[in-house]
Motif scaffolding. Sequence first.
Motif, short mmCIF file in Angstrom:
data_model
loop_
_atom_site.label_atom_id
_atom_site.label_comp_id
_atom_site.label_asym_id
_atom_site.label_seq_id
_atom_site.Cartn_x
_atom_site.Cartn_y
_atom_site.Cartn_z
N SER A 2 -17.40 81.26 22.59
CA SER A 2 -17.78 82.25 23.58
C SER A 2 -16.52 82.92 24.14
O SER A 2 -15.46 82.31 24.22
CB SER A 2 -18.58 81.60 24.71
OG SER A 2 -17.81 80.59 25.32
N PRO A 5 -14.26 83.94 30.29
CA PRO A 5 -14.90 84.56 31.45
C PRO A 5 -14.01 85.66 32.02
O PRO A 5 -12.78 85.58 31.93
CB PRO A 5 -15.06 83.39 32.43
CG PRO A 5 -14.05 82.39 32.02
CD PRO A 5 -13.90 82.54 30.53
N ILE A 35 -9.26 83.05 33.94
CA ILE A 35 -10.21 84.16 33.95
C ILE A 35 -9.50 85.45 33.61
O ILE A 35 -8.35 85.67 34.00
CB ILE A 35 -10.94 84.25 35.31
CG1 ILE A 35 -12.18 85.13 35.20
CG2 ILE A 35 -10.02 84.70 36.42
CD1 ILE A 35 -13.25 84.82 36.21
N GLU A 71 -22.34 90.52 31.10
CA GLU A 71 -21.55 89.36 30.67
C GLU A 71 -20.45 88.96 31.65
O GLU A 71 -19.81 87.92 31.47
CB GLU A 71 -20.91 89.64 29.31
CG GLU A 71 -21.91 89.75 28.17
CD GLU A 71 -22.59 88.42 27.87
OE1 GLU A 71 -22.00 87.37 28.13
OE2 GLU A 71 -23.74 88.45 27.39
N CYS A 72 -20.21 89.76 32.69
CA CYS A 72 -19.11 89.44 33.60
C CYS A 72 -19.41 88.17 34.39
O CYS A 72 -20.57 87.79 34.58
CB CYS A 72 -18.83 90.61 34.53
SG CYS A 72 -19.98 90.80 35.91
N SER A 73 -18.35 87.53 34.86
CA SER A 73 -18.49 86.35 35.70
C SER A 73 -18.36 86.70 37.18
O SER A 73 -18.65 85.88 38.05
CB SER A 73 -17.41 85.32 35.34
OG SER A 73 -17.56 84.92 34.00
N LYS A 109 -23.81 85.39 40.55
CA LYS A 109 -22.44 85.79 40.25
C LYS A 109 -21.83 86.45 41.50
O LYS A 109 -22.52 87.19 42.21
CB LYS A 109 -22.41 86.76 39.08
CG LYS A 109 -22.87 86.13 37.77
CD LYS A 109 -22.82 87.12 36.62
CE LYS A 109 -23.28 86.48 35.32
NZ LYS A 109 -23.20 87.42 34.18
N ALA A 195 -15.48 83.26 41.03
CA ALA A 195 -16.13 83.38 39.72
C ALA A 195 -15.96 82.09 38.93
O ALA A 195 -16.91 81.65 38.25
CB ALA A 195 -15.54 84.57 38.95
N ILE A 196 -14.80 81.49 39.02
CA ILE A 196 -14.57 80.22 38.32
C ILE A 196 -15.42 79.11 38.93
O ILE A 196 -16.06 78.32 38.23
CB ILE A 196 -13.07 79.86 38.35
CG1 ILE A 196 -12.28 80.82 37.47
CG2 ILE A 196 -12.86 78.41 37.90
CD1 ILE A 196 -10.79 80.67 37.57
N LYS A 197 -15.48 79.07 40.26
CA LYS A 197 -16.26 78.03 40.94
C LYS A 197 -17.75 78.13 40.63
O LYS A 197 -18.46 77.12 40.56
CB LYS A 197 -16.05 78.13 42.44
CG LYS A 197 -14.67 77.68 42.91
CD LYS A 197 -14.54 77.85 44.42
CE LYS A 197 -13.14 77.46 44.88
NZ LYS A 197 -12.97 77.68 46.33
N GLN A 199 -19.13 79.37 37.88
CA GLN A 199 -19.46 79.36 36.45
C GLN A 199 -20.54 78.33 36.18
O GLN A 199 -20.48 77.19 36.63
CB GLN A 199 -18.22 79.00 35.62
CG GLN A 199 -17.28 80.14 35.39
CD GLN A 199 -17.81 81.13 34.37
OE1 GLN A 199 -18.00 80.79 33.21
NE2 GLN A 199 -18.03 82.35 34.80
N LYS A 200 -21.56 78.74 35.43
CA LYS A 200 -22.68 77.83 35.12
C LYS A 200 -22.32 76.90 33.98
O LYS A 200 -21.57 77.22 33.12
CB LYS A 200 -23.92 78.64 34.76
CG LYS A 200 -24.43 79.44 35.94
CD LYS A 200 -25.64 80.28 35.56
CE LYS A 200 -26.14 81.05 36.76
NZ LYS A 200 -27.29 81.89 36.44
#
Length: 200
Positions: A2, A5, A35, A71-73, A109, A195-197, A199-200
Amino acid sequence: MSPAPYVLILFYSRHGSVANMAKHIARGANTVNGIDVKIRQVPDVADTTTLTSPALPDAGAPYCTLEELAECSGLALGSPSYFGSMAAPLKHFIDQTSTLWLTGRLIDKPACGFTSASTMHGGQEQCLHSMMTPLLHHGMVWMGLPYKNKALISTLSGGTPYGASHLANSTNDTGLTDEEKTLCEAQGARLAQMAIKLQK
């Protein structure tokens, strides 16, 4: 495998101030490890329905696709303030995101906003609210700028707790004050960290 992110910095800029802010938000986001950053713009809209924009802009960042948004985080959304609201080209792009809403692609998000106006009371905070509203409908998590950022207290130009802003003394004034740069970079870094925190 993938893709990495990324935070998407998506904006419309007529005279260059918002584009300049986008660069500083990207600079802040790029200080966060793990990221990537994508800077994208939206095309102008025509007064008539018979005109179309070229596939590629004449200058600046590429145009954004709905898939890049999906697709953005994390998302930083930028626009000049027009009568206390976001510019029509950005609203036109957002109005095309119903399929993302139906499929929940943006839920949970983080998102933030940034804006510029040529007067002190040009509707900067209301413009940020106008960008916040559709993103909340998408289920995004809106992030402002906390007052731990001392430039938010000392600024005599742009800067709000709702998001970064710029006071352009004229349409030709695209330069940012030191406080405005600092706040843009702080907002970019905060968005990337969140965004990192999240993340699913």
